[in-house]
Design a protein around this motif. Sequence first.
Motif, mmCIF file in Angstrom:
data_model
loop_
_atom_site.group_PDB
_atom_site.id
_atom_site.type_symbol
_atom_site.label_atom_id
_atom_site.label_comp_id
_atom_site.label_asym_id
_atom_site.label_seq_id
_atom_site.Cartn_x
_atom_site.Cartn_y
_atom_site.Cartn_z
ATOM 1 N N GLY A 7 16.408 -47.738 83.437
ATOM 2 C CA GLY A 7 15.664 -46.498 83.282
ATOM 3 C C GLY A 7 15.571 -46.139 81.815
ATOM 4 N N ALA A 8 14.591 -45.275 81.493
ATOM 5 C CA ALA A 8 14.423 -44.866 80.094
ATOM 6 C C ALA A 8 13.934 -43.426 80.038
ATOM 7 N N GLY A 9 14.497 -42.602 80.925
ATOM 8 C CA GLY A 9 14.149 -41.182 80.928
ATOM 9 C C GLY A 9 15.260 -40.370 80.271
ATOM 10 N N ALA A 10 15.331 -39.098 80.652
ATOM 11 C CA ALA A 10 16.271 -38.173 80.011
ATOM 12 C C ALA A 10 17.723 -38.622 80.166
ATOM 13 N N ALA A 11 18.095 -39.053 81.366
ATOM 14 C CA ALA A 11 19.492 -39.454 81.606
ATOM 15 C C ALA A 11 19.818 -40.710 80.810
ATOM 16 N N ALA A 12 18.886 -41.661 80.807
ATOM 17 C CA ALA A 12 19.111 -42.940 80.127
ATOM 18 C C ALA A 12 19.274 -42.736 78.621
ATOM 19 N N VAL A 13 18.386 -41.955 78.039
ATOM 20 C CA VAL A 13 18.430 -41.753 76.583
ATOM 21 C C VAL A 13 19.705 -40.999 76.186
ATOM 22 N N ALA A 33 10.694 -49.337 82.954
ATOM 23 C CA ALA A 33 9.597 -49.831 83.799
ATOM 24 C C ALA A 33 8.234 -49.387 83.274
ATOM 25 N N GLU A 34 8.249 -48.329 82.447
ATOM 26 C CA GLU A 34 6.957 -47.731 82.072
ATOM 27 C C GLU A 34 6.571 -47.935 80.617
ATOM 28 N N GLY A 35 7.159 -48.898 79.951
ATOM 29 C CA GLY A 35 6.731 -49.153 78.571
ATOM 30 C C GLY A 35 7.856 -48.994 77.582
ATOM 31 N N SER A 40 9.559 -38.053 78.125
ATOM 32 C CA SER A 40 10.057 -36.968 78.969
ATOM 33 C C SER A 40 8.960 -36.513 79.928
ATOM 34 N N ARG A 41 9.263 -36.543 81.204
ATOM 35 C CA ARG A 41 8.278 -36.060 82.184
ATOM 36 C C ARG A 41 8.003 -34.561 81.973
ATOM 37 N N MET A 42 9.035 -33.851 81.527
ATOM 38 C CA MET A 42 8.894 -32.409 81.285
ATOM 39 C C MET A 42 7.785 -32.080 80.302
ATOM 40 N N ILE A 44 4.874 -33.517 80.186
ATOM 41 C CA ILE A 44 3.536 -33.797 80.731
ATOM 42 C C ILE A 44 2.633 -32.550 80.775
ATOM 43 N N PRO A 45 3.147 -31.386 81.200
ATOM 44 C CA PRO A 45 2.274 -30.202 81.197
ATOM 45 C C PRO A 45 1.729 -29.870 79.809
ATOM 46 N N TYR A 46 2.517 -30.137 78.770
ATOM 47 C CA TYR A 46 2.056 -29.859 77.401
ATOM 48 C C TYR A 46 0.962 -30.851 76.998
ATOM 49 N N LEU A 103 22.732 -46.674 86.456
ATOM 50 C CA LEU A 103 21.498 -46.480 87.224
ATOM 51 C C LEU A 103 20.922 -45.131 86.807
ATOM 52 N N ALA A 104 19.757 -45.155 86.175
ATOM 53 C CA ALA A 104 19.120 -43.912 85.704
ATOM 54 C C ALA A 104 17.633 -43.988 86.014
ATOM 55 N N THR A 105 17.328 -44.315 87.257
ATOM 56 C CA THR A 105 15.938 -44.613 87.651
ATOM 57 C C THR A 105 15.181 -43.386 88.155
ATOM 58 N N PRO A 240 15.204 -39.518 95.344
ATOM 59 C CA PRO A 240 15.840 -40.419 94.382
ATOM 60 C C PRO A 240 15.289 -41.838 94.495
ATOM 61 N N ASN A 241 15.106 -42.462 93.344
ATOM 62 C CA ASN A 241 14.491 -43.794 93.269
ATOM 63 C C ASN A 241 15.577 -44.864 93.464
ATOM 64 N N THR A 242 15.865 -45.145 94.729
ATOM 65 C CA THR A 242 16.970 -46.062 95.048
ATOM 66 C C THR A 242 16.490 -47.334 95.744
ATOM 67 N N ILE A 291 16.771 -32.007 88.013
ATOM 68 C CA ILE A 291 16.268 -31.223 86.871
ATOM 69 C C ILE A 291 16.780 -31.871 85.576
ATOM 70 N N GLN A 292 16.025 -31.639 84.520
ATOM 71 C CA GLN A 292 16.306 -32.377 83.290
ATOM 72 C C GLN A 292 17.661 -32.052 82.637
ATOM 73 N N PRO A 293 18.075 -30.775 82.544
ATOM 74 C CA PRO A 293 19.371 -30.531 81.897
ATOM 75 C C PRO A 293 20.516 -31.253 82.614
HETATM 76 C C1 LIG Z 1 5.328 -32.617 85.338
HETATM 77 C C2 LIG Z 1 6.822 -32.445 85.351
HETATM 78 C C3 LIG Z 1 7.386 -31.322 84.773
HETATM 79 C C4 LIG Z 1 8.761 -31.141 84.812
HETATM 80 N N1 LIG Z 1 9.288 -30.017 84.255
HETATM 81 C C5 LIG Z 1 10.607 -29.813 84.309
HETATM 82 C C6 LIG Z 1 11.171 -28.633 83.741
HETATM 83 O O1 LIG Z 1 10.475 -27.774 83.216
HETATM 84 N N2 LIG Z 1 12.524 -28.475 83.811
HETATM 85 C C7 LIG Z 1 13.328 -29.424 84.375
HETATM 86 O O2 LIG Z 1 14.541 -29.249 84.390
HETATM 87 N N3 LIG Z 1 12.811 -30.536 84.933
HETATM 88 C C8 LIG Z 1 11.483 -30.758 84.916
HETATM 89 N N4 LIG Z 1 10.959 -31.879 85.472
HETATM 90 C C9 LIG Z 1 11.867 -32.827 86.137
HETATM 91 C C10 LIG Z 1 12.516 -33.734 85.094
HETATM 92 O O3 LIG Z 1 11.483 -34.376 84.384
HETATM 93 C C11 LIG Z 1 13.431 -34.741 85.760
HETATM 94 O O4 LIG Z 1 14.484 -34.051 86.401
HETATM 95 C C12 LIG Z 1 13.997 -35.696 84.706
HETATM 96 O O5 LIG Z 1 12.974 -36.472 84.166
HETATM 97 C C13 LIG Z 1 15.054 -36.598 85.323
HETATM 98 O O6 LIG Z 1 15.482 -37.502 84.361
HETATM 99 P P1 LIG Z 1 15.980 -38.955 84.802
HETATM 100 O O7 LIG Z 1 16.330 -39.662 83.520
HETATM 101 O O8 LIG Z 1 16.978 -38.863 85.859
HETATM 102 O O9 LIG Z 1 14.712 -39.638 85.464
HETATM 103 P P2 LIG Z 1 13.241 -39.939 84.840
HETATM 104 O O10 LIG Z 1 12.942 -39.077 83.685
HETATM 105 O O11 LIG Z 1 12.368 -39.923 86.016
HETATM 106 O O12 LIG Z 1 13.423 -41.421 84.304
HETATM 107 C C14 LIG Z 1 13.556 -42.516 85.168
HETATM 108 C C15 LIG Z 1 13.289 -43.755 84.351
HETATM 109 O O13 LIG Z 1 13.590 -44.899 85.120
HETATM 110 C C16 LIG Z 1 12.544 -45.855 84.983
HETATM 111 N N5 LIG Z 1 12.614 -46.709 86.153
HETATM 112 C C17 LIG Z 1 12.497 -46.348 87.450
HETATM 113 N N6 LIG Z 1 12.704 -47.411 88.255
HETATM 114 C C18 LIG Z 1 12.967 -48.466 87.429
HETATM 115 C C19 LIG Z 1 13.273 -49.830 87.651
HETATM 116 N N7 LIG Z 1 13.374 -50.349 88.878
HETATM 117 N N8 LIG Z 1 13.471 -50.618 86.573
HETATM 118 C C20 LIG Z 1 13.393 -50.132 85.309
HETATM 119 N N9 LIG Z 1 13.127 -48.822 85.060
HETATM 120 C C21 LIG Z 1 12.919 -48.015 86.098
HETATM 121 C C22 LIG Z 1 11.308 -44.977 84.854
HETATM 122 O O14 LIG Z 1 10.237 -45.685 84.302
HETATM 123 C C23 LIG Z 1 11.844 -43.895 83.921
HETATM 124 O O15 LIG Z 1 11.856 -44.361 82.597
HETATM 125 C C24 LIG Z 1 9.586 -32.109 85.425
HETATM 126 C C25 LIG Z 1 9.018 -33.251 86.005
HETATM 127 C C26 LIG Z 1 7.645 -33.417 85.965
HETATM 128 C C27 LIG Z 1 7.027 -34.633 86.604
#
Ligand SMILES: Cc1cc2nc3c(=O)[nH]c(=O)nc-3n(C[C@H](O)[C@H](O)[C@H](O)COP(=O)(O)OP(=O)(O)OC[C@H]3O[C@@H](n4cnc5c(N)ncnc54)[C@H](O)[C@@H]3O)c2cc1C
Length: 420
Positions: A7-13, A33-35, A40-42, A44-46, A103-105, A240-242, A291-293
């Motif tokens: 994964g490469a989202g908030a938890a991963a970084v 998986a996405e580049g 940050s998905r958060m 996206i609205p901006y 696992l941070a998917t 959850p993406n499991t 949620i992101q925090p």
């Molecule tokens: C439009 C939008 C607005 C949001 N606004 C808020 C907000 O205001 N406040 C808030 O608290 N939360 C908000 N969220 C929710 C927040 O974005 C998520 O809670 C947060 O992104 C979770 O972080 P994460 O790292 O767990 O997962 P993600 O950020 O989802 O990251 C998962 C990562 O795993 C990668 N991945 C998945 N499967 C695989 C695989 N099999 N192999 C390799 N990589 C994989 C993905 O590409 C991604 O990089 C928002 C979400 C969206 C969509």
Amino acid sequence: MHHVIIGAGAAAVSAAETLRQHSKTDKITMISAEGANPYSRMAIPYLLTNKIDEAGTHLRQRPNYYDSLNIEVIKDVAVSLDCANQSVMLENGGALSYDRCLLATGSVPLKPKIEGINNSRVHNCWTLEDARSVAQYAQADMPVVLMGAGFIGSIILEALALRGVELTVVEHQDRMVPRMMGEKAGGLLKGWCEYKGVRILTSTDIVRVEQRSETRLNIHLSTGDVLDAGLLIAAAGVKPNTAFLQGDQIVVDHGVLVDEFMLTSYENVFAAGDVAQALDFSSGKREVQAIQPTAVEHGHIAAMNMLRASSVRHRGSLVMNVLDTLGLLSCSIGIWQGVEGGDMVERFDPDRYRYLCLQFDGEKLVGATVVGHRDHQGALRGLIEGRYLLGAFKEVLMKDPNKIMEAYLAVAQTDATLVR
Ligand SMILES: Cc1cc2nc3c(=O)[nH]c(=O)nc-3n(C[C@H](O)[C@H](O)[C@H](O)COP(=O)(O)OP(=O)(O)OC[C@H]3O[C@@H](n4cnc5c(N)ncnc54)[C@H](O)[C@@H]3O)c2cc1C
């Protein structure tokens, strides 16, 4: 030591940075998986409201940031995990060995079982790719239907309204944000959105999507009505993406179950963020918060324990959802629904779109809902997270719940009130 983060989202970084901060030499690999650019998905609205461009969504803006920290980011997809042999199978890159794996998917959007849902004018708004499609179709004055007025749906609602589309929101439950707020607060939010020109249909389902012409859909509702739409956005929840874990030894309930060290049921495999079912601060149970925090907190704690086993204990993340909906701020914290036998005080001022509700368990504040007040959130969070005994200040708050800051300053500075 090789740390592999899937994964490469908030938890991963958050995890990768913590690992590097505490170890200059360990090898760190993030699988994205996405580049190549973690984002940050958060944000996206901006992006949808043109406040930022795509680069603005990137988690860390400095060029070559990950290279400079010697964190390798691989663009690939993890398709399975071989816990016994400590390796991750990649779609393109073969097997990747690890000493510790995180696992941070994240989550994946739920797909409602509705006839016509696979139409090319139906999109989620979860990934950057989704956002590109939404931006393509959601042009000014275009009729757009948004399915779902939960937390994420309500965030997307604002972005769509600001794009100037002709927006209708369809929500199955009887109010907006039903898992975040009660009837009065959810009702205020609905009234506010309607006042701002957004049509909100609650207690209504979308039952069928029909292609009416090349550019238009007919959205059939449970009420028998039919909506015209150039785009339908599905925001009907996430899970959850499991899926890639099927068949291995990691125990999954709703999400990946982790202990207080963010360790899964298998040694050397940790989980963090939306994918993890981890301790909730308020209930003491393991829950998926999404949620992101929480993702950032999980990532940090998991990384500390990947470096040195059982070194940092997770005391549970506090749920706090904050929305700024077309200028109306709302927030729920902790056990906003209240506890059995607990006291509650509320103030409701529908004419001014204001609501304040405090929930107590004995002498402690355990939850709150706030609509239309800009100045209470910090003190409320502090009181709930500090688990302070309010003493005489509970009665003060029961008489006037607006005296939050006074209560916080009084009890937070008195050690005797602390429950450790
Ligand atoms: C439009 C939008 C607005 C949001 N606004 C808020 C907000 O205001 N406040 C808030 O608290 N939360 C908000 N969220 C929710 C927040 O974005 C998520 O809670 C947060 O992104 C979770 O972080 P994460 O790292 O767990 O997962 P993600 O950020 O989802 O990251 C998962 C990562 O795993 C990668 N991945 C998945 N499967 C695989 C695989 N099999 N192999 C390799 N990589 C994989 C993905 O590409 C991604 O990089 C928002 C979400 C969206 C969509």
